[in-house]
Design a protein around this motif. Structure first.
Motif, PDB file in Angstrom:
ATOM      1  N   TYR A 169      60.209  13.103 106.119  1.00  0.00           N
ATOM      2  CA  TYR A 169      59.303  12.265 105.296  1.00  0.00           C
ATOM      3  C   TYR A 169      58.854  11.133 106.319  1.00  0.00           C
ATOM      4  O   TYR A 169      59.748  10.419 107.017  1.00  0.00           O
ATOM      5  N   TYR A 170      57.387  10.874 106.284  1.00  0.00           N
ATOM      6  CA  TYR A 170      57.078   9.877 107.293  1.00  0.00           C
ATOM      7  C   TYR A 170      56.848   8.546 106.068  1.00  0.00           C
ATOM      8  O   TYR A 170      56.245   8.779 105.088  1.00  0.00           O
ATOM      9  N   TYR A 171      56.738   7.532 106.943  1.00  0.00           N
ATOM     10  CA  TYR A 171      56.667   6.336 106.001  1.00  0.00           C
ATOM     11  C   TYR A 171      56.142   5.174 107.020  1.00  0.00           C
ATOM     12  O   TYR A 171      56.464   5.197 108.181  1.00  0.00           O
ATOM     13  N   SER A 172      55.542   4.383 106.127  1.00  0.00           N
ATOM     14  CA  SER A 172      55.005   3.018 106.753  1.00  0.00           C
ATOM     15  C   SER A 172      55.519   1.634 106.064  1.00  0.00           C
ATOM     16  O   SER A 172      55.547   2.095 104.638  1.00  0.00           O
ATOM     17  N   ILE A 173      55.888   0.598 106.369  1.00  0.00           N
ATOM     18  CA  ILE A 173      56.485  -0.416 105.588  1.00  0.00           C
ATOM     19  C   ILE A 173      55.472  -1.812 106.097  1.00  0.00           C
ATOM     20  O   ILE A 173      55.766  -2.290 107.531  1.00  0.00           O
ATOM     21  N   THR A 174      54.911  -2.322 105.439  1.00  0.00           N
ATOM     22  CA  THR A 174      53.920  -3.483 105.743  1.00  0.00           C
ATOM     23  C   THR A 174      54.088  -4.770 104.687  1.00  0.00           C
ATOM     24  O   THR A 174      54.661  -4.374 103.646  1.00  0.00           O
ATOM     25  N   SER A 175      53.959  -5.849 105.423  1.00  0.00           N
ATOM     26  CA  SER A 175      53.888  -7.171 104.589  1.00  0.00           C
ATOM     27  C   SER A 175      52.888  -8.187 104.823  1.00  0.00           C
ATOM     28  O   SER A 175      52.027  -7.765 105.690  1.00  0.00           O
ATOM     29  N   LYS A 176      52.806  -9.052 103.812  1.00  0.00           N
ATOM     30  CA  LYS A 176      51.772  -9.971 103.925  1.00  0.00           C
ATOM     31  C   LYS A 176      51.622 -10.974 105.150  1.00  0.00           C
ATOM     32  O   LYS A 176      50.825 -11.602 105.214  1.00  0.00           O
ATOM     33  N   GLY A 177      53.032 -11.240 105.349  1.00  0.00           N
ATOM     34  CA  GLY A 177      53.370 -12.240 106.319  1.00  0.00           C
ATOM     35  C   GLY A 177      53.677 -13.801 105.950  1.00  0.00           C
ATOM     36  O   GLY A 177      53.342 -14.716 106.595  1.00  0.00           O
ATOM     37  N   HIS A 178      53.607 -13.827 104.407  1.00  0.00           N
ATOM     38  CA  HIS A 178      53.881 -14.845 103.872  1.00  0.00           C
ATOM     39  C   HIS A 178      55.401 -15.348 104.355  1.00  0.00           C
ATOM     40  O   HIS A 178      55.668 -16.685 103.812  1.00  0.00           O
ATOM     41  N   ILE A 179      56.248 -14.756 104.586  1.00  0.00           N
ATOM     42  CA  ILE A 179      57.690 -14.930 104.918  1.00  0.00           C
ATOM     43  C   ILE A 179      57.654 -14.334 106.398  1.00  0.00           C
ATOM     44  O   ILE A 179      57.812 -13.148 106.592  1.00  0.00           O
ATOM     45  N   GLY A 180      57.597 -15.272 107.291  1.00  0.00           N
ATOM     46  CA  GLY A 180      57.700 -14.623 108.749  1.00  0.00           C
ATOM     47  C   GLY A 180      56.293 -14.199 109.071  1.00  0.00           C
ATOM     48  O   GLY A 180      55.397 -14.052 108.319  1.00  0.00           O
ATOM     49  N   SER A 181      56.386 -13.326 110.164  1.00  0.00           N
ATOM     50  CA  SER A 181      55.102 -12.694 110.652  1.00  0.00           C
ATOM     51  C   SER A 181      54.811 -11.355 109.921  1.00  0.00           C
ATOM     52  O   SER A 181      55.860 -10.900 109.636  1.00  0.00           O
ATOM     53  N   ALA A 182      53.636 -10.955 109.765  1.00  0.00           N
ATOM     54  CA  ALA A 182      53.494  -9.701 109.108  1.00  0.00           C
ATOM     55  C   ALA A 182      54.099  -8.527 109.884  1.00  0.00           C
ATOM     56  O   ALA A 182      53.996  -8.635 110.867  1.00  0.00           O
ATOM     57  N   ILE A 183      54.878  -7.799 109.158  1.00  0.00           N
ATOM     58  CA  ILE A 183      55.386  -6.448 109.668  1.00  0.00           C
ATOM     59  C   ILE A 183      54.513  -5.388 109.616  1.00  0.00           C
ATOM     60  O   ILE A 183      53.850  -5.085 108.410  1.00  0.00           O
TER      61      ILE A 183
END
Length: 274
Positions: A169-183
């Protein structure tokens, strides 16, 4: 008679109680019985209990025994297939072998309850659709301590098909960057049928303020796009909680331990003086 839904590769355990009882005032004696179970659809059964299946065994009058049927639905079944499992109890014949001869009262009637008791019972299994071959499991919200430099946010990528082989299974995880830098991280994990694999998004809450919120989005898929799922998890920064290492109960226990050690040490010194 009972009926349950089951899907390919899933297991089912069925416990049946049978006994040597009567409510007609006759046949009140110990006797020798046999029990067995069969699958009308040819599914493999694992049978065990207080008496071995298909082996004559004595059951005292007024007592109950249990029989257990364990099975796993075959992987080649189709949705809406049925199987019928029948557990039956019979007497043994004069040669001490299991026979087809059953009770003369079948069903036996219990007047005080208005119930009928049969020498056989039936379980009907209905095959339903298996869980998705890929789905993401997660908490709805995760809490991270303000100032935490590496906060691990867990997701589970699951292979819901019990009959499936190991799958990449391939996956990606992203964040908005409201806590720390966006990942924005991408990777791959391998999961066997019926199991889940843990994956993590790591965010930096060192400069976060209490009550900051962020969202982590995971997208998981199989090569070629045969299966796909996505989830969003809320992350909430909270005030760190101090760990009360030296509360009154802890201090009391430490003092008592020191007194005990000192007493043992002094006793050994006194023995040395002698």
């Amino acid at each position: 008679q009972f009926s349950y839904d089951i899907y390919a590769g899933a297991s089912q355990e069925w416990v049946v109680y049978w006994g040597n009882v009567t409510w007609e005032g006759t046949c009140m004696a110990n006797d020798t019985f046999c029990w067995t179970a069969e699958s009308k659809g040819g599914w493999t059964l694992d049978l065990w209990g207080q008496n071995n299946p298909n082996v004559p065994g004595i059951c005292n009058y007024g007592s109950l025994k249990y029989a257990v049927v364990d099975l796993v639905a075959p992987c080649d079944v189709s949705i809406c297939d049925y199987d019928t499992i029948i557990v039956s109890v019979t007497y043994s014949n004069n040669a001490g072998e299991c026979d087809d001869c059953g009770d003369c009262l079948n069903p036996d009637y219990r007047p005080s309850k208005g119930w009928y008791y049969y020498s056989a019972d039936t379980l009907i299994l209905h095959v339903v659709e298996s869980p998705p071959a890929l789905y993401v499991a997660q908490d709805s919200i995760s809490y991270v301590d303000q100032g935490q430099t590496q906060a691990y946010i867990e997701f589970q990528i699951c292979n819901g098909d019990l009959c499936a082989p190991e799958t990449d299974y391939y996956y990606s995880i992203t964040s908005k960057g409201h806590i720390g830098s966006a990942i924005n991280v991408s990777d791959m994990t391998t999961v066997s049928g019926g199991l889940c694999g843990n994956v993590y998004g790591v965010i930096d809450a060192e400069d976060a303020s209490v009550c900051d919120y962020d969202t982590l989005t995971i997208i998981a898929w199989t090569e070629g796009g045969g299966a796909y799922d996505t989830c969003v998890q809320i992350v909430h920064a909270v005030e760190p909680q101090s760990v009360p290492l030296f509360t009154k109960p802890v201090v009391t226990i430490l003092v008592l331990a020191l007194i005990l050690v000192a007493a043992i040490f002094l006793r050994r010194r006194m023995k040395g003086v002698k």
